[in-house]
Design an enzyme around this catalytic site. Structure first.
Site, PDB file in Angstrom:
ATOM      1  N   GLU A 170       9.267 -13.716  -6.564  1.00 13.50           N
ATOM      2  CA  GLU A 170       8.214 -13.815  -5.364  1.00 13.50           C
ATOM      3  C   GLU A 170       8.543 -14.515  -4.295  1.00 13.50           C
ATOM      4  O   GLU A 170       8.749 -16.079  -4.803  1.00 13.50           O
ATOM      5  CB  GLU A 170       6.948 -14.518  -6.367  1.00 13.50           C
ATOM      6  CG  GLU A 170       5.380 -13.833  -5.341  1.00 13.50           C
ATOM      7  CD  GLU A 170       5.054 -12.131  -5.742  1.00 13.50           C
ATOM      8  OE1 GLU A 170       6.149 -11.337  -6.418  1.00 13.50           O
ATOM      9  OE2 GLU A 170       4.218 -11.861  -4.831  1.00 13.50           O
ATOM     10  N   SER A 219       4.489  -2.504 -10.325  1.00 16.41           N
ATOM     11  CA  SER A 219       3.189  -2.499 -10.137  1.00 16.41           C
ATOM     12  C   SER A 219       2.527  -2.999 -11.427  1.00 16.41           C
ATOM     13  O   SER A 219       3.877  -3.084 -13.183  1.00 16.41           O
ATOM     14  CB  SER A 219       2.490  -1.863  -9.925  1.00 16.41           C
ATOM     15  OG  SER A 219       2.066  -1.933  -8.153  1.00 16.41           O
ATOM     16  N   LEU A 220       2.194  -3.780 -11.510  1.00 18.76           N
ATOM     17  CA  LEU A 220       1.054  -4.195 -12.435  1.00 18.76           C
ATOM     18  C   LEU A 220      -0.676  -3.425 -12.663  1.00 18.76           C
ATOM     19  O   LEU A 220      -1.389  -3.518 -11.396  1.00 18.76           O
ATOM     20  CB  LEU A 220       0.122  -5.831 -12.737  1.00 18.76           C
ATOM     21  CG  LEU A 220       2.646  -6.152 -13.141  1.00 18.76           C
ATOM     22  CD1 LEU A 220       2.090  -8.048 -13.297  1.00 18.76           C
ATOM     23  CD2 LEU A 220       2.205  -6.279 -14.723  1.00 18.76           C
ATOM     24  N   LYS A 268       1.021 -15.627 -12.310  1.00 21.23           N
ATOM     25  CA  LYS A 268       0.975 -14.633 -11.110  1.00 21.23           C
ATOM     26  C   LYS A 268       1.067 -15.331  -9.765  1.00 21.23           C
ATOM     27  O   LYS A 268      -0.089 -15.660 -10.544  1.00 21.23           O
ATOM     28  CB  LYS A 268       0.297 -13.523 -11.116  1.00 21.23           C
ATOM     29  CG  LYS A 268      -0.208 -12.257 -10.827  1.00 21.23           C
ATOM     30  CD  LYS A 268      -0.496 -11.242 -11.243  1.00 21.23           C
ATOM     31  CE  LYS A 268      -0.528 -10.379 -10.071  1.00 21.23           C
ATOM     32  NZ  LYS A 268      -0.554  -9.942  -8.890  1.00 21.23           N
TER      33      LYS A 268
HETATM   34  S1  IVH Z   1       6.262  -8.213 -13.186  1.00 21.75           S
HETATM   35  C1  IVH Z   1       6.958  -5.567 -14.102  1.00 21.75           C
HETATM   36  N1  IVH Z   1       5.754 -10.810 -13.101  1.00 21.75           N
HETATM   37  O1  IVH Z   1       2.791  -8.728  -8.586  1.00 21.75           O
HETATM   38  C2  IVH Z   1       5.820  -5.875 -13.479  1.00 21.75           C
HETATM   39  N2  IVH Z   1       5.142  -9.717 -11.690  1.00 21.75           N
HETATM   40  O2  IVH Z   1       1.088  -6.849  -9.360  1.00 21.75           O
HETATM   41  C3  IVH Z   1       6.305  -6.425 -12.480  1.00 21.75           C
HETATM   42  N3  IVH Z   1       4.066 -10.957  -9.348  1.00 21.75           N
HETATM   43  O3  IVH Z   1       5.053  -6.778  -7.427  1.00 21.75           O
HETATM   44  C4  IVH Z   1       6.468  -7.123 -11.695  1.00 21.75           C
HETATM   45  N4  IVH Z   1       3.696 -12.565 -10.157  1.00 21.75           N
HETATM   46  O4  IVH Z   1       5.451  -9.136  -6.884  1.00 21.75           O
HETATM   47  C5  IVH Z   1       5.713 -10.115 -12.550  1.00 21.75           C
HETATM   48  N5  IVH Z   1       5.403 -13.677 -12.824  1.00 21.75           N
HETATM   49  C6  IVH Z   1       4.827 -13.223 -12.798  1.00 21.75           C
HETATM   50  C7  IVH Z   1       4.095 -12.034 -11.099  1.00 21.75           C
HETATM   51  C8  IVH Z   1       4.937 -11.223 -11.043  1.00 21.75           C
HETATM   52  C9  IVH Z   1       4.196 -12.482  -9.705  1.00 21.75           C
HETATM   53  C10 IVH Z   1       3.356  -9.916  -8.356  1.00 21.75           C
HETATM   54  C11 IVH Z   1       4.651  -9.033  -7.919  1.00 21.75           C
HETATM   55  C12 IVH Z   1       4.338  -7.674  -8.977  1.00 21.75           C
HETATM   56  C13 IVH Z   1       2.728  -8.097  -8.681  1.00 21.75           C
HETATM   57  C14 IVH Z   1       1.915  -7.107  -9.547  1.00 21.75           C
END
Ligand code: IVH
Length: 678
Positions: free
Chosen positions: A179, A86-87, A121
């Protein structure tokens, strides 16, 4: 904020856990979010703060210690090679700065020297795609972060998920993460046809995407126009991955043929990240055809990412989401009114107490149909959650019952057309009510507004009120009349100066060259939305061919069905339509569709000849596949032919290809090259 304030941190923490767990069940399992993302984030943080101050309050079921939601029971499971994380969120520049400060304390100067990769994102559903020796073998949802649900067959139906990686795919097993999302225009068209088919509409693209992904029947998923963006790749053996930075990773994904979201940027310093985020939030976001809920900032060097590590097994230290202002707000539903659409459909819409959402004041929201209002149980006077995303018309997600007491009566559709007073009718198969009066002024107005709209003939400056004015002045009765308007006529109307009149006439003139797909969609034929119009225009090529096609011929076109076929033949069988078509032709409006060539597809720049009978594809289907991948079809083999696709009983073309040394392949290999499974 949601929930009442409880006594003491322990009670509040338990209340927050329950609220958040319920919200994530609604979001992940039911695909029916009750909290906005912003509300969720704020509550989540409050819980994190309490737990940080009093670690003894942290329990095993706290949403802060796990990654996602419960895994659905009916789909098989897959253990991810590495957890899908997650972030953490940063809501402004200050929070980003604080994040960098923390990183520098841990990682020293390496952090600032590494720089960042920033990405959109995407607001969709996270998936992981396993490739073995470059071939797509398993696709999964994120599940609880460690174990996902297997939805391989569903993911195979997503048109831009490569079934085989192009160019130098690594040997061994890798997982590409990204995604799944639904573009806004596809989402709208899909909801429109669901209304027509009497099916419930989806609340938003994200839930529609997530729901489509977990369908048990891939045939259903295939009808949902899902798309994919990749943003990460991991492997058991990291040495098979040919990149050292996040930026290189993205470039590599793109060259393997994995779609990567636009607007990514490599930033040297945090100041560049600030600038990027502001630009995305304020100028880019509104023009995107897909939903984003922020940007993601990642430390660029992968080795440094590893050093920085993960917090609590949940969030990487090396990446953070830069969240944008929410696009959901609460306001009061002042009234429900009804508008007559171009096809006579009565469309209820909401009058709202003006509220600002993402920098725009919203006063109106669409309500689709009576059924939807009943299912959401929206009543005049309710406090409602309103969502605006990109260019999509604001929508009401739900009413907030605890804030809506005392409640009014359930709403009912009027029995007479609000524009002309004719008794309305209900089409047995449909959810919508109709005004059956073809001459209804409300219908004429809407028909013209649709004709001129951005998704149709795109006549800039021809606004709703201007069209209304033209109809009132008796200058325009149908779409073709627009093309005989003169500047002098406009100058006689209120509100036109020389410049405005000249510009409008020029815009009307320019619309004559729109491709057939636009024109066909602009005619407002029942059941023929922008997507169907495009398919038909590409297939038939000219308006005359469409107008004279039989129902069976239309039905045979991939993606078309009986309802659309009847819509088309019914429309062109009507003398009034023929008069209109005749007037449009006389005005010099373009009636044909240019051939489409996809840029950057797997066959970009290739010239392809097809000969003989292919095992499964018809000639048209094969042509379509090649063209969709950017290739060009020609009829004869020459030295410039890139390859010949040969089937059974191939004759002289095959011989010629052999003589010239042109490469010869079969259908299976063609599918391979364009990543298309039968
Ligand atoms: S990196 C290392 N990059 O956001 C962290 N996530 O809130 C893993 N998401 O579960 C995610 N665009 O589903 C990353 N450019 C992007 C993203 C992204 C959408 C989503 C993803 C993640 C969620 C986290």
């Amino acid at each position: 904020m949601t929930g009442t304030l409880a006594n003491g941190p322990a009670a509040r923490a338990s209340e927050l856990r329950e609220l958040l767990n319920r919200a994530s069940h609604e979001y992940y399992v039911l695909d029916a979010p009750a909290l906005s993302d912003r509300e969720y984030d704020v509550l989540f943080r409050e819980l994190q703060d309490i737990e940080r101050a009093s670690p003894e309050l942290r329990t095993h079921d706290s949403p802060t210690v796990r990654v996602g939601a419960a895994v659905q029971s009916h789909l098989a499971k897959h253990t991810h090679i590495a957890p899908m994380l997650s972030l953490a969120n940063a809501f402004d520049d200050g929070e980003l700065q604080a994040w960098q400060d923390r990183l520098v304390r841990i990682g020293g100067r390496d952090v600032t020297e590494s720089g960042y990769a920033v990405e959109l994102k995407i607001d969709g559903a996270a998936v992981s795609l396993t490739y073995e020796d470059g071939v797509f073998v398993t696709g999964t949802t994120r599940g609880n972060g460690s174990i996902g649900e297997i939805v391989t067959e569903n993911l195979r139906t997503v048109r831009d998920v490569p079934l085989r990686l192009l160019h130098d795919a690594p040997r061994g097993r890798i997982e590409i993460r990204g995604e799944i999302y639904l573009p806004f225009d596809r989402f709208e068209a899909m909801n429109e046809s669901r209304v027509q088919a009497g099916e419930p509409v989806f609340a938003n693209p994200r839930n529609a995407a997530a729901g489509s992904l977990r369908q048990l029947d891939p045939g259903i998923t295939a009808t949902r126009p899902l798309r994919f963006f990749g943003y990460s790749a991991v492997a058991d053996d990291a040495s098979i991955l040919p990149f050292r930075t996040q930026w290189e990773l993205l470039e590599q994904l793109a060259s393997w043929g994995v779609p990567v979201a636009p607007h990514r940027l490599r930033c040297k310093a945090l100041g560049d990240v600030f600038e990027w985020a502001h630009r995305i939030e304020h100028t880019v976001r509104g023009s995107l055809n897909f939903a984003i809920d922020g940007g993601v900032v990642k430390v660029d060097r992968l080795a440094l990412q590893d050093e920085l590590g993960v917090i609590g097994g949940r969030e990487p230290r090396w990446a953070i989401a830069r969240k944008f202002a929410p696009d959901i707000a609460e306001t009061k539903l002042l009234d429900i009114r009804v508008n007559v659409g171009r096809t006579g459909a009565l469309n209820p819409y909401a009058m709202l107490e003006p509220v600002e959402i993402g920098g725009v004041t919203v006063k109106l929201a669409t309500l689709h149909n009576e059924d939807l209002i009943r299912r959401k149980d929206l009543r005049i006077g309710d406090v409602v959650q309103v969502k605006r995303a990109g260019d999509v018309i604001p929508q009401i997600i739900a009413s907030v019952p605890e804030k809506s007491e005392p409640r009014g009566e359930p709403w009912r559709m009027p029995r007479k057309c609000p524009s002309c007073g004719t008794n309305v009718e209900k089409d047995e198969e449909e959810v919508a009510m109709y005004c059956p009066n073809v001459g209804c002024p409300g219908r004429q107005l809407e028909g013209l507004v649709h004709f001129a709209s951005r998704g149709a003939m795109d006549i800039r400056g021809l606004s709703y009120s201007r069209i209304d004015q033209l109809i009132q002045a008796g200058l325009v009765h149908d779409a073709a009349d627009l093309y005989s308007l003169s500047k002098d006529q406009l100058l006689e109307l209120e509100g036109y100066a020389d410049k405005g009149a000249t510009a409008l006439i020029a815009a009307i003139e320019a619309s004559k060259t729109q491709p057939l797909s636009r024109l066909l969609g602009a005619l407002g034929i029942r059941h023929v939305g922008a997507m169907a119009a495009q398919i038909l225009a590409r297939h038939f090529g000219t308006l005359d061919a469409i107008a004279s096609a039989t129902q069976a011929e239309i039905n045979d076109v991939r993606g078309m069905g009986n309802i659309i076929a009847e819509g088309i033949t019914g429309y062109f069988g009507n003398p009034a339509a023929n008069t209109l078509v005749g007037k449009l032709r006389a005005a010099g409006v373009n009636f044909s569709e240019p051939r489409q060539v996809a840029a950057g597809g797997a066959l970009a720049g290739k010239t392809v000849v097809i000969t003989g009978t292919l095992p499964t594809l018809s000639r048209n289907q094969a042509t379509e596949l090649v063209e969709r991948s950017g290739g060009r079809i020609t009829s004869s083999v020459s030295k410039t032919t890139s390859f010949l696709v040969a089937g059974e009983e191939a004759g002289s073309k095959l011989e010629k290809a052999k003589t010239l040394g042109v490469e010869i392949i079969d259908e299976a290999e063609l599918r391979n090259r364009i990543g298309h499974s039968p």
